[in-house]
Design an enzyme around this catalytic site. Structure first.
Site, PDB file in Angstrom:
ATOM      1  N   LYS A   1      26.432  24.862 -10.597  1.00 17.63           N
ATOM      2  CA  LYS A   1      27.883  24.617 -10.460  1.00 17.63           C
ATOM      3  C   LYS A   1      28.215  24.245  -9.021  1.00 17.63           C
ATOM      4  O   LYS A   1      28.918  23.265  -8.761  1.00 17.63           O
ATOM      5  CB  LYS A   1      28.658  25.876 -10.841  1.00 17.63           C
ATOM      6  CG  LYS A   1      30.105  25.901 -10.357  1.00 17.63           C
ATOM      7  CD  LYS A   1      30.871  27.148 -10.729  1.00 17.63           C
ATOM      8  CE  LYS A   1      30.725  28.277  -9.780  1.00 17.63           C
ATOM      9  NZ  LYS A   1      31.581  28.225  -8.588  1.00 17.63           N
ATOM     10  N   ASN A   2      27.700  25.026  -8.059  1.00 19.68           N
ATOM     11  CA  ASN A   2      28.096  24.837  -6.652  1.00 19.68           C
ATOM     12  C   ASN A   2      27.438  23.638  -6.005  1.00 19.68           C
ATOM     13  O   ASN A   2      27.775  23.277  -4.889  1.00 19.68           O
ATOM     14  CB  ASN A   2      27.837  26.119  -5.852  1.00 19.68           C
ATOM     15  CG  ASN A   2      28.790  27.212  -6.293  1.00 19.68           C
ATOM     16  OD1 ASN A   2      29.788  26.940  -6.972  1.00 19.68           O
ATOM     17  ND2 ASN A   2      28.487  28.441  -5.938  1.00 19.68           N
TER      18      ASN A   2
ATOM     19  N   CYS B   1      41.682  34.093  -3.096  1.00 18.96           N
ATOM     20  CA  CYS B   1      41.408  34.347  -4.514  1.00 18.96           C
ATOM     21  C   CYS B   1      41.075  35.827  -4.637  1.00 18.96           C
ATOM     22  O   CYS B   1      41.201  36.591  -3.690  1.00 18.96           O
ATOM     23  CB  CYS B   1      40.247  33.476  -4.988  1.00 18.96           C
ATOM     24  SG  CYS B   1      38.726  33.921  -4.197  1.00 18.96           S
TER      25      CYS B   1
ATOM     26  N   ARG C   1      39.585  33.547   1.990  1.00 24.31           N
ATOM     27  CA  ARG C   1      38.984  32.212   1.935  1.00 24.31           C
ATOM     28  C   ARG C   1      39.591  31.239   2.970  1.00 24.31           C
ATOM     29  O   ARG C   1      40.189  30.215   2.628  1.00 24.31           O
ATOM     30  CB  ARG C   1      39.077  31.618   0.535  1.00 24.31           C
ATOM     31  CG  ARG C   1      38.702  32.532  -0.615  1.00 24.31           C
ATOM     32  CD  ARG C   1      37.287  33.029  -0.603  1.00 24.31           C
ATOM     33  NE  ARG C   1      36.292  32.023  -0.840  1.00 24.31           N
ATOM     34  CZ  ARG C   1      35.877  31.640  -2.051  1.00 24.31           C
ATOM     35  NH1 ARG C   1      36.414  32.152  -3.107  1.00 24.31           N
ATOM     36  NH2 ARG C   1      34.941  30.720  -2.174  1.00 24.31           N
TER      37      ARG C   1
ATOM     38  N   ASP D   1      26.803  35.945  -4.480  1.00 24.01           N
ATOM     39  CA  ASP D   1      27.174  35.653  -5.878  1.00 24.01           C
ATOM     40  C   ASP D   1      26.367  36.485  -6.874  1.00 24.01           C
ATOM     41  O   ASP D   1      26.712  36.507  -8.060  1.00 24.01           O
ATOM     42  CB  ASP D   1      26.996  34.161  -6.182  1.00 24.01           C
ATOM     43  CG  ASP D   1      27.969  33.310  -5.384  1.00 24.01           C
ATOM     44  OD1 ASP D   1      27.778  32.092  -5.299  1.00 24.01           O
ATOM     45  OD2 ASP D   1      28.923  33.883  -4.811  1.00 24.01           O
TER      46      ASP D   1
ATOM     47  N   ARG E   1      34.107  29.503 -15.926  1.00 23.88           N
ATOM     48  CA  ARG E   1      34.102  28.654 -14.720  1.00 23.88           C
ATOM     49  C   ARG E   1      32.667  28.397 -14.268  1.00 23.88           C
ATOM     50  O   ARG E   1      32.359  27.368 -13.702  1.00 23.88           O
ATOM     51  CB  ARG E   1      34.853  29.355 -13.573  1.00 23.88           C
ATOM     52  CG  ARG E   1      36.340  29.457 -13.741  1.00 23.88           C
ATOM     53  CD  ARG E   1      36.974  30.017 -12.476  1.00 23.88           C
ATOM     54  NE  ARG E   1      36.413  29.361 -11.319  1.00 23.88           N
ATOM     55  CZ  ARG E   1      36.204  29.976 -10.155  1.00 23.88           C
ATOM     56  NH1 ARG E   1      36.516  31.242 -10.006  1.00 23.88           N
ATOM     57  NH2 ARG E   1      35.692  29.320  -9.126  1.00 23.88           N
TER      58      ARG E   1
HETATM   59  C1  EPZ Z   1      30.721  28.805  -1.461  1.00 21.39           C
HETATM   60  O1  EPZ Z   1      32.077  29.156  -1.191  1.00 21.39           O
HETATM   61  C2  EPZ Z   1      30.525  29.026  -2.952  1.00 21.39           C
HETATM   62  N1  EPZ Z   1      31.443  28.166  -3.697  1.00 21.39           N
HETATM   63  C3  EPZ Z   1      30.784  30.490  -3.313  1.00 21.39           C
HETATM   64  O2  EPZ Z   1      30.492  30.648  -4.705  1.00 21.39           O
HETATM   65  C4  EPZ Z   1      29.818  31.359  -2.508  1.00 21.39           C
HETATM   66  O3  EPZ Z   1      30.066  32.727  -2.790  1.00 21.39           O
HETATM   67  C5  EPZ Z   1      30.024  31.083  -1.007  1.00 21.39           C
HETATM   68  O4  EPZ Z   1      29.824  29.679  -0.742  1.00 21.39           O
HETATM   69  C6  EPZ Z   1      29.051  31.878  -0.141  1.00 21.39           C
HETATM   70  O5  EPZ Z   1      27.740  31.564  -0.490  1.00 21.39           O
HETATM   71  C7  EPZ Z   1      31.163  26.848  -3.834  1.00 21.39           C
HETATM   72  O6  EPZ Z   1      30.177  26.351  -3.334  1.00 21.39           O
HETATM   73  C8  EPZ Z   1      32.139  26.052  -4.645  1.00 21.39           C
HETATM   74  P1  EPZ Z   1      31.958  30.061   2.673  1.00 21.39           P
HETATM   75  P2  EPZ Z   1      32.736  28.810   0.248  1.00 21.39           P
HETATM   76  O7  EPZ Z   1      32.841  29.057   3.309  1.00 21.39           O
HETATM   77  O8  EPZ Z   1      32.177  27.554   0.783  1.00 21.39           O
HETATM   78  C9  EPZ Z   1      34.244  32.598   5.886  1.00 21.39           C
HETATM   79  C10 EPZ Z   1      30.837  31.429  -6.885  1.00 21.39           C
HETATM   80  O9  EPZ Z   1      30.919  32.580  -7.351  1.00 21.39           O
HETATM   81  N2  EPZ Z   1      34.878  31.321   6.248  1.00 21.39           N
HETATM   82  O10 EPZ Z   1      30.483  29.998   2.903  1.00 21.39           O
HETATM   83  O11 EPZ Z   1      34.198  28.909   0.113  1.00 21.39           O
HETATM   84  C11 EPZ Z   1      34.787  33.126   4.566  1.00 21.39           C
HETATM   85  O12 EPZ Z   1      35.920  33.933   4.787  1.00 21.39           O
HETATM   86  C12 EPZ Z   1      31.545  31.100  -5.588  1.00 21.39           C
HETATM   87  O13 EPZ Z   1      30.176  30.482  -7.399  1.00 21.39           O
HETATM   88  C13 EPZ Z   1      35.676  31.267   7.398  1.00 21.39           C
HETATM   89  O14 EPZ Z   1      35.846  32.254   8.100  1.00 21.39           O
HETATM   90  O15 EPZ Z   1      32.201  30.040   1.100  1.00 21.39           O
HETATM   91  C14 EPZ Z   1      33.674  33.944   4.015  1.00 21.39           C
HETATM   92  O16 EPZ Z   1      33.756  35.244   4.566  1.00 21.39           O
HETATM   93  C15 EPZ Z   1      32.346  32.263  -5.049  1.00 21.39           C
HETATM   94  N3  EPZ Z   1      36.279  30.083   7.715  1.00 21.39           N
HETATM   95  C16 EPZ Z   1      32.411  33.284   4.572  1.00 21.39           C
HETATM   96  O17 EPZ Z   1      32.849  32.392   5.609  1.00 21.39           O
HETATM   97  C17 EPZ Z   1      36.113  28.947   6.955  1.00 21.39           C
HETATM   98  O18 EPZ Z   1      36.677  27.889   7.314  1.00 21.39           O
HETATM   99  C18 EPZ Z   1      31.648  32.481   3.554  1.00 21.39           C
HETATM  100  O19 EPZ Z   1      32.520  31.516   3.033  1.00 21.39           O
HETATM  101  C19 EPZ Z   1      35.305  29.035   5.801  1.00 21.39           C
HETATM  102  C20 EPZ Z   1      34.695  30.228   5.474  1.00 21.39           C
END
Ligand code: EPZ
Length: 457
Positions: free
Chosen positions: A34-35, A128, A133, A319, A411
């Site tokens: 998915k991701n 969410c 996020r 995840d 999803r």
């Molecule tokens: C991706 O989300 C995945 N989603 C998530 O999968 C997954 O849990 C996550 O990466 C971590 O591996 C998709 O790929 C669509 P991040 P993403 O930006 O990119 C902080 C699932 O269940 N952060 O790596 O949104 C944030 O707060 C979903 O399939 C900032 O501080 O995750 C978090 O603590 C859930 N500033 C950490 O980084 C930013 O601008 C990781 O978030 C962005 C993120």
């Protein structure tokens, strides 16, 4: 696209009826990731030629992303798990809030739209159930590439600085290895003028899959999967065909379900080194793992308690934290699960406790006392991966469970109950004629009362 009949409220009234105490046996086919598919769809905006994606999972998130692209005039044709995407004649306009709001990954379109068309307007994706996020890493990186970005009435408006016709390469160091920000910036840099270096980049396999497809399209990206990625911008990107990698989180979910039910199953296709951290923890807790080409077999018996701490790839994936906690509820001994990525990803604890688990949480660390058995319950999953955790707990339980919240499950897991039933689980999707409202940790009595009213009706 798929699941068009499953509108949200209809999905809310659906639930899975699971008869517990099962062992799983046989082989399960893993769907495309998915991701990965979501970001590859966003990347298709980078070219006016056709992109053919194979092994696309049939999920509501994919349907949502497809609708977002269609709102820009993208032509989408899907046949089973193949998607043909044509972004030749698209008009850049603000992405519709009602579409973006339900899918955080839609924000990843900003880099592709900005670098190809010089502008992009995307509503803030918002938080969410698992956390705030934020998107500051995306915004700061795009500004470093020369974008002017303002946030007006909750819409992120990005454009090139005056008189510039392109973004220009830059050295960017992320404060945290954000998966989405790394993907946004790789897409933006792919058509920028000059070289971009992203340091402290996320290393997830889905990012490597994105870079593989972009390089097929003519991009010049080096060292994806390492913490320093180099992108030399090119003039144009052309179309290509690409097969989405297998979903390591789905594969991990089934392996954990097998360990939780003392089963022996095989998952395939899968790329074993995408799951090293998870396989190590499954072996440490007593399962036997056999890796053979693109399949992994697991043989489980008694499970002992082990501690895990989530981390960016190649660490233990956040995840799979909830599914692994379901396993630890019946492991022998005391275990500790530390969530380091998201600030609110423990919604499943209260629900697992209602099924007989013995778990306490403090400062994003769950302490689990293994119990001998769990009892079937009627519960509502609160997010994608917590719903999967409840289903694993239901497989372990000594009686029948009804798990609601399938709008979350659908999803991220393609044909989940069909795959479980092929492994020998007595499971079926039922529709009650009342929508079960999803409230945080609703008491099982009140849910049971609601369900009994349904039966009475
Ligand atoms: C991706 O989300 C995945 N989603 C998530 O999968 C997954 O849990 C996550 O990466 C971590 O591996 C998709 O790929 C669509 P991040 P993403 O930006 O990119 C902080 C699932 O269940 N952060 O790596 O949104 C944030 O707060 C979903 O399939 C900032 O501080 O995750 C978090 O603590 C859930 N500033 C950490 O980084 C930013 O601008 C990781 O978030 C962005 C993120």
């Amino acid at each position: 696209m798929v699941c068009e009949s499953n509108n949200k409220s209809y999905l809310k009234s659906q639930h899975l009826k699971i008869i517990g105490q099962n062992t799983l046996r046989g082989k399960v086919k893993i769907s495309g990731a998915k991701n990965s598919a979501l970001v590859l769809l966003a990347a298709s905006l980078l070219t006016d030629e056709k992109i053919i994606l194979d092994n696309v999972p049939l999920l509501t998130d994919i349907e949502k992303m497809g609708n977002i692209l269609k709102s820009l005039g993208v032509k989408l044709h899907n046949k089973d798990n193949q998607l043909i995407i044509d972004s030749k004649n698209i008009f850049v306009q603000e992405l519709p809030y009602e579409l973006v709001n339900g899918l955080r990954a839609s924000f990843f379109c900003i880099g592709a739209l900005l670098t190809r068309f010089g502008e992009a307007s995307i509503p803030l994706p918002g938080g969410c159930n698992i956390g705030k996020r934020p998107i500051n890493e995306h915004i700061n990186g795009l500004r470093a590439l020369g974008a002017e970005i303002i946030i007006e009435r909750d819409v992120v408006k990005a454009k090139l600085v005056e008189k510039k016709s392109k973004l220009f390469g830059a050295n960017i160091r992320l404060n945290c290895p954000s998966v989405g920000a790394t993907e946004t910036l790789i897409m933006a840099a792919s058509l920028a003028e000059g070289r971009t270096v992203i340091e402290n980049a996320a290393r997830e396999p889905e990012i490597q899959d994105l870079c593989q497809m972009l390089n097929k399209m003519g991009a010049e990206i080096y060292d994806s999967g390492k913490e320093k990625i180099i992108i030399d911008g090119v003039q144009k990107l052309h179309g290509c065909s690409h097969k989405v990698i297998p979903d390591r989180i789905e594969a991990g979910t089934f392996l954990i379900a097998a360990a939780a039910t003392s089963s022996s199953i095989t998952v395939s296709p899968v790329i074993p080194n995408h799951l090293e951290a998870v396989l190590n923890k499954l072996e440490e807790s007593g399962s036997k793992i056999i890796k053979k080409g693109n399949s992994i077999s697991i043989k489980s018996n008694k499970i002992k308690a082990v501690d895990i701490k989530t981390a960016p790839f190649p660490g233990f994936p956040t995840d799979l934290q909830a599914p692994f906690m379901a396993l630890m509820t019946i492991a022998k001994g005391r275990s500790k699960i530390t969530e380091t990525i998201f600030e609110n990803r423990m919604n499943h604890v209260e629900l697992l406790n209602q099924m007989g688990g013995s778990i306490t949480v403090k400062n994003n660390i769950a302490h689990i006392n293994g119990v001998k058995k769990l009892r079937g319950k009627t519960l509502v999953g609160l997010d994608l991966r917590s719903s999967a955790a409840l289903i694993i707990a239901a497989l372990i339980s000594k009686s029948v469970s009804h798990i609601y919240g399938l709008e979350h499950l659908d999803r991220g897991y393609e044909n989940f109950e069909l795959k479980l039933s092929k492994l020998g689980v007595p499971i079926q999707r039922e529709t009650s004629n009342k929508i079960i409202s999803k409230t945080k940790c609703k008491s099982s009595e009140s849910i049971k009362k609601e369900i009994s009213e349904i039966k009475a009706a």
